[in-house]
Motif scaffolding. Structure first.
Motif, PDB file in Angstrom:
ATOM      1  N   ALA A 102      11.596  -0.821  -2.290  1.00 63.91           N
ATOM      2  CA  ALA A 102      12.260  -0.847  -0.813  1.00 63.91           C
ATOM      3  C   ALA A 102      13.620   0.536  -1.372  1.00 63.91           C
ATOM      4  O   ALA A 102      14.194   0.207  -0.463  1.00 63.91           O
ATOM      5  N   ARG A 103      14.019   0.642  -2.496  1.00 58.67           N
ATOM      6  CA  ARG A 103      14.757   2.257  -2.034  1.00 58.67           C
ATOM      7  C   ARG A 103      14.822   3.440  -1.460  1.00 58.67           C
ATOM      8  O   ARG A 103      15.382   4.540  -1.129  1.00 58.67           O
TER       9      ARG A 103
ATOM     10  N   GLN B 203      12.258   3.046   0.975  1.00 61.12           N
ATOM     11  CA  GLN B 203      13.054   2.258   2.776  1.00 61.12           C
ATOM     12  C   GLN B 203      14.076   3.069   2.681  1.00 61.12           C
ATOM     13  O   GLN B 203      14.819   3.046   4.067  1.00 61.12           O
TER      14      GLN B 203
END
Length: 324
Positions: free
Chosen positions: A315-316, A318
């Motif tokens: 997630a980071r 992305q």
């Protein structure tokens, strides 16, 4: 003359030589089954030879550069690890030939397995060089270092430990090859690794079926061997230079990690053999079965934590990519 197990602490205790003899008929049946379903294939048919061109050096060709590769970064890492693992085939052959012998059905299987594994290394190396998927100089330097160290298994050189190990390891190799193909970004690579994975699955079935018979003959000893192998399991390529960093990249990339190891490698074999449900065990077998169950529960907990950390990391990444 029938070879019977000796008695130890009230339980039947089989020596390696007794088990080799007792399993000979099963090996012959499994060998015949394998030869009946295995399909010969030609490595050269899976290599994109039209992409090949000379490298720098005595051929005065073009030096390798990362932008020449059609394969993703994680795919390149996994391909190198997978090929270097195959490269140690002489050591693997020595290990299993020493344990299983070179005569009869055992010997025929050992040589057939070696020939099939050798084909995997041939096609992977030809693909990597013809497609310029990886740095050929780095690959050769890694190969020399890895093979110079050889390979010695972690299975304590017990025949039962060896059978248990390869039953899991062959499935782990199949999963690693298949996932590498899926994440490679190159359909040619994916097709090649799917072909290799099919062979690895047949190898797994051979050893898994031997393990099933071993549970019938020596349930306590086999349970203890399975417990030892599962708890201490390491892939045969763990001695590859930079393996820890490569393994981390493969784990994050979804090629091989704790969740895959638990769900797609250990659980299928244990479930098929009903290992945690086997009854009639003696004290040693029961203790090993209980410890195995506890370990699997703990491994699942670790896999949950890994999944959470991996999701947060992705997630980071992305978010950073979207910010540019």
């Amino acid at each position: 003359m029938t070879v019977a197990p000796s008695r130890l602490h009230g339980q039947a205790a089989w020596s390696d030589s007794q088990l080799l003899y007792a399993l000979e008929e099963v090996v012959e049946a499994e060998l015949n089954r394998h030869l009946g379903v295995a399909k010969d294939w030609m490595p050269h048919e899976y290599v994109p030879w039209s992409d090949a061109r000379d490298f720098d050096g005595i051929m005065d060709g073009e030096a390798w550069a990362p932008d020449q590769s059609k394969v993703t970064a994680v795919g390149r890492t996994a391909l190198v690890v997978n090929l270097l693992t195959e490269d140690n085939l002489p050591s693997y052959h020595h290990e299993i030939a020493t344990l299983f012998g070179r005569d009869g059905a055992w010997g025929t299987w050992v040589h057939r397995w070696t020939a099939e594994e050798g084909r995997h290394g041939i096609v992977m190396r030809d693909y990597l060089l013809a497609s310029r998927a990886v740095d050929p100089v780095e690959l050769e330097n890694f190969r020399m270092r890895h093979m110079s160290e050889g390979f010695e298994s972690d299975n304590r050189h017990s025949m039962l430990h060896s059978i248990a190990y390869v039953a899991f390891q062959e499935l782990a190799t199949r999963i690693s090859h298949r996932n590498t193909g899926h994440h490679s970004g190159d359909p040619v690579c994916d097709r090649m690794l799917a072909r290799i994975a099919t062979d690895e699955n047949l190898h797994m079935v051979f050893y898994r079926n031997l393990l099933a018979k071993a549970f019938e003959l020596a349930p306590d000893q086999t349970m203890s061997a399975v417990r030892d192998v599962v708890v201490d399991f390491r892939m045969p390529g763990h001695g590859i230079p930079g393996f820890e960093r490569a393994a981390a990249q493969m784990a994050i990339g979804g090629i091989y990690n704790l969740r895959i190891h638990h769900d797609d490698v250990l659980q299928p074999v244990l479930r098929y053999l009903k290992v945690l449900d086997i009854g009639g065990l003696g004290p040693e077998g029961l203790r090993a079965q209980e410890e195995l169950g506890l370990f699997m529960g703990g491994l699942d907990d670790q896999a949950v934590k890994f999944d959470e950390r991996r999701a947060a990391l992705l997630a980071r990444r992305q978010a950073r990519a979207e910010r540019g």
